[in-house]
Design a protein around this motif. Sequence first.
Motif, PDB file in Angstrom:
ATOM      1  N   ASP A   6      86.042 104.992  67.867  1.00 30.62           N
ATOM      2  CA  ASP A   6      85.748 106.231  67.156  1.00 30.62           C
ATOM      3  C   ASP A   6      84.239 106.411  66.991  1.00 30.62           C
ATOM      4  N   GLU A   7      83.528 105.336  66.738  1.00 30.24           N
ATOM      5  CA  GLU A   7      82.070 105.416  66.590  1.00 30.24           C
ATOM      6  C   GLU A   7      81.408 105.800  67.909  1.00 30.24           C
ATOM      7  N   ILE A   8      81.891 105.274  69.007  1.00 29.94           N
ATOM      8  CA  ILE A   8      81.364 105.643  70.314  1.00 29.94           C
ATOM      9  C   ILE A   8      81.606 107.137  70.557  1.00 29.94           C
ATOM     10  N   TRP A   9      82.801 107.595  70.217  1.00 31.77           N
ATOM     11  CA  TRP A   9      83.128 109.022  70.343  1.00 31.77           C
ATOM     12  C   TRP A   9      82.183 109.868  69.492  1.00 31.77           C
ATOM     13  N   TYR A  10      81.953 109.420  68.259  1.00 32.08           N
ATOM     14  CA  TYR A  10      81.065 110.135  67.336  1.00 32.08           C
ATOM     15  C   TYR A  10      79.638 110.219  67.897  1.00 32.08           C
ATOM     16  N   LEU A  11      79.100 109.085  68.368  1.00 34.81           N
ATOM     17  CA  LEU A  11      77.742 109.064  68.903  1.00 34.81           C
ATOM     18  C   LEU A  11      77.618 109.965  70.134  1.00 34.81           C
ATOM     19  N   ARG A  12      78.624 109.921  70.989  1.00 33.61           N
ATOM     20  CA  ARG A  12      78.611 110.770  72.176  1.00 33.61           C
ATOM     21  C   ARG A  12      78.605 112.242  71.788  1.00 33.61           C
ATOM     22  N   ASN A  13      79.469 112.614  70.825  1.00 32.83           N
ATOM     23  CA  ASN A  13      79.522 114.014  70.394  1.00 32.83           C
ATOM     24  C   ASN A  13      78.216 114.463  69.764  1.00 32.83           C
ATOM     25  N   CYS A  14      77.641 113.620  68.929  1.00 30.22           N
ATOM     26  CA  CYS A  14      76.365 113.986  68.303  1.00 30.22           C
ATOM     27  C   CYS A  14      75.271 114.164  69.350  1.00 30.22           C
ATOM     28  N   SER A  15      75.289 113.319  70.347  1.00 32.05           N
ATOM     29  CA  SER A  15      74.309 113.431  71.428  1.00 32.05           C
ATOM     30  C   SER A  15      74.573 114.676  72.280  1.00 32.05           C
ATOM     31  N   LEU A  16      75.826 114.866  72.667  1.00 35.02           N
ATOM     32  CA  LEU A  16      76.197 115.969  73.542  1.00 35.02           C
ATOM     33  C   LEU A  16      76.036 117.333  72.873  1.00 35.02           C
ATOM     34  N   HIS A  17      76.523 117.458  71.641  1.00 32.19           N
ATOM     35  CA  HIS A  17      76.577 118.765  70.984  1.00 32.19           C
ATOM     36  C   HIS A  17      75.372 119.067  70.094  1.00 32.19           C
ATOM     37  N   ASN A  18      74.698 118.019  69.582  1.00 35.36           N
ATOM     38  CA  ASN A  18      73.580 118.243  68.666  1.00 35.36           C
ATOM     39  C   ASN A  18      72.252 117.744  69.213  1.00 35.36           C
ATOM     40  N   GLY A  19      72.276 117.065  70.353  1.00 32.30           N
ATOM     41  CA  GLY A  19      71.048 116.546  70.934  1.00 32.30           C
ATOM     42  C   GLY A  19      70.495 115.317  70.226  1.00 32.30           C
ATOM     43  N   ASN A  20      71.295 114.700  69.340  1.00 35.85           N
ATOM     44  CA  ASN A  20      70.840 113.514  68.612  1.00 35.85           C
ATOM     45  C   ASN A  20      70.795 112.307  69.533  1.00 35.85           C
ATOM     46  N   GLN A  21      69.779 111.476  69.367  1.00 33.44           N
ATOM     47  CA  GLN A  21      69.693 110.223  70.113  1.00 33.44           C
ATOM     48  C   GLN A  21      70.513 109.159  69.386  1.00 33.44           C
ATOM     49  N   PRO A  22      71.343 108.396  70.102  1.00 32.22           N
ATOM     50  CA  PRO A  22      72.125 107.336  69.447  1.00 32.22           C
ATOM     51  C   PRO A  22      71.209 106.306  68.796  1.00 32.22           C
ATOM     52  N   ASN A  23      71.579 105.884  67.598  1.00 27.09           N
ATOM     53  CA  ASN A  23      70.827 104.870  66.860  1.00 27.09           C
ATOM     54  C   ASN A  23      71.809 103.772  66.472  1.00 27.09           C
ATOM     55  N   ILE A  24      71.631 102.589  67.023  1.00 28.12           N
ATOM     56  CA  ILE A  24      72.596 101.513  66.856  1.00 28.12           C
ATOM     57  C   ILE A  24      72.637 100.973  65.422  1.00 28.12           C
ATOM     58  N   GLN A  25      71.525 100.999  64.696  1.00 32.63           N
ATOM     59  CA  GLN A  25      71.504 100.433  63.337  1.00 32.63           C
ATOM     60  C   GLN A  25      72.466 101.177  62.392  1.00 32.63           C
ATOM     61  N   PRO A  26      72.341 102.499  62.225  1.00 33.07           N
ATOM     62  CA  PRO A  26      73.304 103.196  61.355  1.00 33.07           C
ATOM     63  C   PRO A  26      74.732 103.085  61.886  1.00 33.07           C
ATOM     64  N   SER A  27      74.864 103.063  63.208  1.00 35.57           N
ATOM     65  CA  SER A  27      76.186 102.930  63.812  1.00 35.57           C
ATOM     66  C   SER A  27      76.829 101.606  63.417  1.00 35.57           C
TER      67      SER A  27
END
Length: 134
Positions: A6-27
């Motif tokens: 679910d976290e991988i899905w969340y990070l992908r969506n944030c990157s894809l739809h909002n342009g956010n860069q994945p950050n492993i620490q908060p994840s």
Amino acid sequence: MAFVIDEIWYLRNCSLHNGNQPNIQPSSLRNRDRTLEFSLISQSNSQTLRPLINTCWTPPPQDWIKENVHAAISTSSTGLAAIARDHAGEVIHVWTEMHKPCSPLQAEAFALVWAVQQSSLKGWRHVIFESDSK
């Protein structure tokens, strides 16, 4: 495992739809908190805890359930995952299943059909299904 998917899905969506860069620490912290929370809920049904709600995730209306589905593919198999949450963001159920190898589009379609079947078996009638597949 379902929380990680679910976290991988969340990070992908944030990157894809909002342009956010994945950050492993908060994840990592979110996964730790979810695992701890699930452990506490499992130990005590009388204790009500509210999970961390991802900022990109929008809750369903009152008395509805939202299921986020995801598929991860490899050369030898496909992993399907679904997480069901209520209007408050509380996790109701998590499913995972291995499936035969297939294309990404087929995998997402299998994941959606499988999630609908699981919800039907639970007797849920007001469900919103969400996938990151375009």
